[in-house]
Scaffold this active site. Structure first.
Site, PDB file in Angstrom:
ATOM      1  N   ASP A   1      55.553  40.315  62.779  1.00 13.23           N
ATOM      2  CA  ASP A   1      54.147  40.249  62.365  1.00 13.23           C
ATOM      3  C   ASP A   1      53.730  41.527  61.643  1.00 13.23           C
ATOM      4  O   ASP A   1      52.981  41.480  60.655  1.00 13.23           O
ATOM      5  CB  ASP A   1      53.228  39.975  63.560  1.00 13.23           C
ATOM      6  CG  ASP A   1      53.403  40.960  64.710  1.00 13.23           C
ATOM      7  OD1 ASP A   1      54.328  41.806  64.659  1.00 13.23           O
ATOM      8  OD2 ASP A   1      52.617  40.883  65.680  1.00 13.23           O
TER       9      ASP A   1
ATOM     10  N   HIS B   1      52.640  41.674  57.790  1.00 11.88           N
ATOM     11  CA  HIS B   1      51.356  42.326  57.493  1.00 11.88           C
ATOM     12  C   HIS B   1      51.516  43.339  56.368  1.00 11.88           C
ATOM     13  O   HIS B   1      50.768  43.326  55.379  1.00 11.88           O
ATOM     14  CB  HIS B   1      50.840  43.005  58.766  1.00 11.88           C
ATOM     15  CG  HIS B   1      49.658  43.912  58.557  1.00 11.88           C
ATOM     16  ND1 HIS B   1      48.386  43.589  58.988  1.00 11.88           N
ATOM     17  CD2 HIS B   1      49.543  45.138  57.959  1.00 11.88           C
ATOM     18  CE1 HIS B   1      47.555  44.564  58.665  1.00 11.88           C
ATOM     19  NE2 HIS B   1      48.236  45.525  58.046  1.00 11.88           N
ATOM     20  N   GLU B   2      52.486  44.231  56.518  1.00  8.05           N
ATOM     21  CA  GLU B   2      52.658  45.300  55.531  1.00  8.05           C
ATOM     22  C   GLU B   2      53.056  44.756  54.160  1.00  8.05           C
ATOM     23  O   GLU B   2      52.542  45.184  53.125  1.00  8.05           O
ATOM     24  CB  GLU B   2      53.713  46.295  56.027  1.00  8.05           C
ATOM     25  CG  GLU B   2      53.210  47.204  57.118  1.00  8.05           C
ATOM     26  CD  GLU B   2      52.022  48.033  56.674  1.00  8.05           C
ATOM     27  OE1 GLU B   2      52.113  48.702  55.625  1.00  8.05           O
ATOM     28  OE2 GLU B   2      50.986  47.998  57.354  1.00  8.05           O
TER      29      GLU B   2
ATOM     30  N   HIS C   1      50.302  43.432  52.073  1.00  5.92           N
ATOM     31  CA  HIS C   1      49.553  44.431  51.292  1.00  5.92           C
ATOM     32  C   HIS C   1      50.103  44.497  49.869  1.00  5.92           C
ATOM     33  O   HIS C   1      49.355  44.697  48.905  1.00  5.92           O
ATOM     34  CB  HIS C   1      49.644  45.807  51.954  1.00  5.92           C
ATOM     35  CG  HIS C   1      48.691  46.009  53.093  1.00  5.92           C
ATOM     36  ND1 HIS C   1      47.345  45.737  53.009  1.00  5.92           N
ATOM     37  CD2 HIS C   1      48.902  46.474  54.372  1.00  5.92           C
ATOM     38  CE1 HIS C   1      46.755  46.014  54.166  1.00  5.92           C
ATOM     39  NE2 HIS C   1      47.681  46.458  55.004  1.00  5.92           N
TER      40      HIS C   1
ATOM     41  N   GLU D   1      42.788  44.193  54.782  1.00  7.70           N
ATOM     42  CA  GLU D   1      43.455  44.230  56.089  1.00  7.70           C
ATOM     43  C   GLU D   1      43.508  42.844  56.722  1.00  7.70           C
ATOM     44  O   GLU D   1      44.508  42.453  57.321  1.00  7.70           O
ATOM     45  CB  GLU D   1      42.723  45.195  57.021  1.00  7.70           C
ATOM     46  CG  GLU D   1      43.161  46.637  56.890  1.00  7.70           C
ATOM     47  CD  GLU D   1      44.618  46.835  57.302  1.00  7.70           C
ATOM     48  OE1 GLU D   1      45.038  46.306  58.349  1.00  7.70           O
ATOM     49  OE2 GLU D   1      45.337  47.506  56.557  1.00  7.70           O
TER      50      GLU D   1
ATOM     51  N   HIS E   1      39.926  48.705  59.364  1.00  6.27           N
ATOM     52  CA  HIS E   1      40.608  48.130  60.528  1.00  6.27           C
ATOM     53  C   HIS E   1      39.626  47.697  61.602  1.00  6.27           C
ATOM     54  O   HIS E   1      39.988  46.948  62.505  1.00  6.27           O
ATOM     55  CB  HIS E   1      41.580  49.146  61.142  1.00  6.27           C
ATOM     56  CG  HIS E   1      42.636  49.612  60.205  1.00  6.27           C
ATOM     57  ND1 HIS E   1      42.630  50.869  59.643  1.00  6.27           N
ATOM     58  CD2 HIS E   1      43.718  48.982  59.705  1.00  6.27           C
ATOM     59  CE1 HIS E   1      43.675  50.994  58.852  1.00  6.27           C
ATOM     60  NE2 HIS E   1      44.357  49.864  58.860  1.00  6.27           N
TER      61      HIS E   1
END
Length: 573
Positions: free
Chosen positions: A391, A395-396, A399, A419, A487
């Protein structure tokens, strides 16, 4: 009051404003409607290229908008210029049966930051499918810079209080129009991208203690920020964080961080077998715990092994390589995206990384994972590599998807939306395999379980408050901490998407099929603009859903009602 104008046109003539009669005649779903002159309109479209047709649609929309600020950027005698847009990319969107053309607005040959429009054109008939984006009024400031880029850079470095900035750190800027909507002023500004220092005192205010349980998301310790410096006064007017022959593949195997055997592809060579997947353009390297902040030489070659079975020799490398494969397969196979940047970029993973900057852990530990300089970097903490967290990796890497499509700036609500979309696809990809997708009733809704202070998750879609995040827009207020709360407030949009994906009808069936919802979320992301906020996300999602379900008014109404209910529940209107 100067402000960006949202454009959200769905490809149904019955759904647009009454004054857009001409545009209605150009739309995909009105082919059977009898309108005087309609056949002539379609014959004209058939004779145009995709770019010319898309510009004609924009010209028509702007002329008939009834908005003076929009009408003034049209050029009735030269629609090929309208509205002074530069074609930035062209791609196919099979889900909409369309060609997608993305345009960057400019004024006097200078790009307008945040002004981006995506026009979807029917792949068969070259009629209009949809328009999504934002355009700006014509800048009313002179287009002449009185400061040189070098002087502007010096002003920026002085303003930032950055120490020991080397001469080769200078980042050649792009002269850009920047609209400060809050102060109602245009700036002709130098846009310095990925400068290697932060703004002064970034991230310190009275909100810090209230959200101390939120572990900073996966970012490099070396700061990089985009800055906008007024090209006349030298004032820093805006900033945001920059940091999100034929080779024949060989089947390989190895034990991952969970002590599970995994299968993946490598490449045979004279030195044995290397972690290079030539099909997906994936490579994995070992940094040998060098300090990335000291800029050591990058490894000369990917990780290699004498045989095709790595066994338990490098579980962190196996996890990184295998998880990169899953993320690639999801974007490529499910969403038809050609790699992270949409152009087939190489996906490089680097394991066993150490970073001395802002690191409370003793060497060689670095409790982080980050997509930086178009590579994935993984540290270790207490003997556990961050490459184990699918995950986090998804997620990264998302980006990177966002950066090469919508370009959402990493500050305030656009940054929180950035985010949130990374969280969304982190959750989706982690729950997608092996059933593609797994039944949503069994999904895990936590991001980074065990990585937050106290051993909890970093984010929780089902209950943002459990991870220290607000879950409704009535809790939103402007702050300076955390790049404006990127965040902190992402949980509000996360909760809306959770509501969307888990909504059920009166019979207990999912209101929105998972595969379709995920596809439309991706399509919406790629049609946002750098300064889009949560409301823009909702409007764009509604718009692409209107197009996608145009074949069935009943289904379309049900899907739009589900979207509306999900976003209303968290106060996003």
């Amino acid at each position: 009051m100067r402000s960006f104008k949202n454009i959200n046109v769905a490809g149904r003539g019955s759904d647009i404003e009454p004054n857009q009669v001409r545009l209605r005649n150009m739309m995909r779903f009105d082919q059977a409607v009898t309108v005087p002159g309609l056949e002539a309109v379609h014959r004209r479209l058939d004779g145009l290229s995709d770019e010319s047709a898309s510009r004609l649609f924009l010209q028509t929309y702007l002329e008939d908008s009834g908005d003076d600020s929009l009408q003034e950027i049209t050029a009735p005698l030269r629609p090929e210029l309208v509205p002074d847009l530069l074609l930035s990319s062209v791609s196919d969107q099979p889900a909409l049966n369309s060609h997608s053309l993305a345009f960057q607005q400019s004024a006097r040959n200078i790009p307008v930051f945040g002004a981006r429009v995506v026009v979807d054109i029917d792949a068969d008939h070259r009629t209009l499918v949809s328009i999504n984006g934002k355009v700006a009024p014509v800048p009313d400031a002179p287009p002449i810079a009185t400061l040189s880029p070098a002087v502007a850079w010096d002003r920026l470095v002085h303003w930032s209080n950055a120490k020991n900035v080397l001469p080769d750190a200078f980042v050649p800027p792009v002269l850009t129009w920047f609209l400060d909507e809050e102060k109602d002023v245009w700036h002709l500004a130098y846009h310095f991208a990925a400068a290697p220092f932060p703004p002064p005192d970034e991230g310190h205010d009275d909100e810090t203690s209230a959200h101390a349980c939120i572990r900073p998301s996966f970012r490099a310790s070396r700061p990089e920020f985009d800055f906008f410096v007024d090209a006349k006064s030298g004032e820093v007017v805006f900033w945001f964080s920059s940091t999100p022959g034929l080779d024949v593949p060989t089947p390989m195997s190895g034990i991952d961080c969970f002590n599970c055997a995994q299968q993946f592809y490598g490449l045979a060579g004279q030195a044995g077998y290397s972690l290079v997947d030539p099909i997906r353009n994936i490579e994995t390297y070992d940094y040998n715990f060098q300090d990335m902040d000291l800029n050591p030489p990058f490894p000369k070659g990917p990780i290699s092994n004498a045989t095709v079975d790595l066994a338990a020799s490098s579980p962190q490398a196996v996890s990184a390589h295998y998880h990169a494969t899953l993320v690639f397969d999801f974007y490529n196979n499910e969403l038809k995206r050609n790699g992270i940047d949409g152009k087939g970029m190489k996906l490089v993973s680097v394991v066993n990384v150490y970073s001395s900057g802002n690191n409370p852990l003793p060497a060689p530990q670095w409790g982080n994972a980050v997509f930086w300089q178009n590579r994935m970097w993984y540290g270790q903490e207490s003997g556990q590599s961050f490459a184990k967290y699918l995950d986090v990796i998804a997620h990264e890497l998302t980006h990177g998807v966002t950066g090469s499509s919508a370009g959402l700036v990493y500050r305030n609500l656009p940054g929180a939306l950035n985010e949130s979309f990374s969280d969304i696809f982190g959750i989706v990809i982690a729950n997608w395999f092996p059933q593609r997708p797994n039944a949503i009733s069994g999904w895990t809704w936590e991001i980074g379980s065990g990585l937050a202070a106290g051993g909890g998750p970093i984010r929780n879609f089902a209950d943002p408050a459990a991870a220290g995040q607000p879950d409704h827009m009535n809790q939103y207020k402007k702050i300076t901490q955390d790049n404006g709360g990127v965040h902190i407030y992402s949980g509000i949009h996360n909760k809306a998407v959770y509501k969307l994906l888990t909504a059920v009808d009166a019979n207990g069936n999912l209101s929105f099929p998972t595969r379709e919802a995920v596809l439309l979320l991706y399509v919406a992301l790629t049609r946002l603009t750098p300064m889009s906020d949560f409301s823009d996300s909702r409007r764009t999602l509604e718009n692409v859903a209107t197009v996608y379900y145009g074949y069935d008014p009943v289904v379309r109404a049900a899907r739009l009602a589900t979207i509306g209910s999900a976003f209303d529940s968290v106060g996003i209107h």
